[in-house]
Design a protein around this motif. Structure first.
Motif, short mmCIF file in Angstrom:
data_model
loop_
_atom_site.label_atom_id
_atom_site.label_comp_id
_atom_site.label_asym_id
_atom_site.label_seq_id
_atom_site.Cartn_x
_atom_site.Cartn_y
_atom_site.Cartn_z
N LEU A 1 0.85 -1.19 0.00
CA LEU A 1 0.00 0.00 0.00
C LEU A 1 0.88 1.24 0.00
O LEU A 1 1.09 1.89 1.01
CB LEU A 1 -0.92 -0.01 1.22
CG LEU A 1 -1.91 -1.17 1.27
CD1 LEU A 1 -2.71 -1.12 2.55
CD2 LEU A 1 -2.83 -1.15 0.07
N ILE A 2 1.37 1.60 -1.17
CA ILE A 2 2.26 2.74 -1.29
C ILE A 2 1.51 4.00 -1.69
O ILE A 2 2.08 5.08 -1.65
CB ILE A 2 3.39 2.45 -2.31
CG1 ILE A 2 2.79 2.05 -3.66
CG2 ILE A 2 4.31 1.36 -1.80
CD1 ILE A 2 3.79 1.91 -4.77
N ASP A 3 0.25 3.86 -2.05
CA ASP A 3 -0.52 5.00 -2.52
C ASP A 3 -1.99 4.79 -2.16
O ASP A 3 -2.50 3.66 -2.21
CB ASP A 3 -0.36 5.09 -4.04
CG ASP A 3 -0.95 6.35 -4.63
OD1 ASP A 3 -1.41 7.22 -3.86
OD2 ASP A 3 -0.96 6.46 -5.87
N ASN A 4 -2.69 5.86 -1.80
CA ASN A 4 -4.10 5.74 -1.45
C ASN A 4 -4.98 5.36 -2.63
O ASN A 4 -6.10 4.90 -2.45
CB ASN A 4 -4.60 7.04 -0.82
CG ASN A 4 -4.16 7.18 0.61
OD1 ASN A 4 -3.89 6.20 1.29
ND2 ASN A 4 -4.07 8.41 1.08
N SER A 5 -4.48 5.53 -3.85
CA SER A 5 -5.29 5.16 -5.02
C SER A 5 -5.54 3.65 -5.06
O SER A 5 -6.57 3.20 -5.56
CB SER A 5 -4.63 5.62 -6.31
OG SER A 5 -3.39 4.96 -6.51
N ILE A 6 -4.62 2.87 -4.50
CA ILE A 6 -4.81 1.42 -4.44
C ILE A 6 -5.99 1.09 -3.53
O ILE A 6 -6.84 0.26 -3.86
CB ILE A 6 -3.53 0.73 -3.93
CG1 ILE A 6 -2.38 0.96 -4.90
CG2 ILE A 6 -3.75 -0.76 -3.72
CD1 ILE A 6 -1.03 0.56 -4.37
N ILE A 7 -6.06 1.78 -2.40
CA ILE A 7 -7.16 1.56 -1.46
C ILE A 7 -8.47 2.04 -2.07
O ILE A 7 -9.49 1.35 -1.99
CB ILE A 7 -6.88 2.30 -0.13
CG1 ILE A 7 -5.64 1.68 0.53
CG2 ILE A 7 -8.08 2.24 0.79
CD1 ILE A 7 -5.13 2.46 1.72
N GLU A 8 -8.44 3.20 -2.70
CA GLU A 8 -9.67 3.74 -3.31
C GLU A 8 -10.18 2.85 -4.43
O GLU A 8 -11.38 2.64 -4.59
CB GLU A 8 -9.42 5.14 -3.82
CG GLU A 8 -10.69 5.83 -4.28
CD GLU A 8 -10.47 7.29 -4.60
OE1 GLU A 8 -11.49 7.98 -4.76
OE2 GLU A 8 -9.31 7.73 -4.70
#
Length: 71
Positions: free
Chosen positions: A9-16
């Protein structure tokens, strides 16, 4: 986990991308989700995680077995 693969999880776009349909867009949203209809899906997204070993180990630290030994 995205598509059953471990992804850092290096970026919040992955979570979104994975949880946006549940109103989750960043790691802080996951932290504040304690109850709700999608709780199980959100917590399963994280899956098991590993902690790295301490650098240098626990050198010089005495193993404590009783609370009164803690200074």
């Amino acid at each position: 986990m995205l598509n059953k693969q471990r992804v850092p999880l290096i970026d919040n776009s992955i979570i979104e991308q994975a949880l946006g349909k549940y109103g989750i867009s960043c790691l802080a949203d996951i932290e504040h989700t304690s109850v709700g209809p999608h709780f199980k899906k959100i917590t399963n997204f994280g899956g098991p995680f590993e902690l790295s070993k301490t650098k240098g180990g626990l050198q010089g630290r005495k193993h404590l077995t009783r609370m009164e030994e803690i200074p």
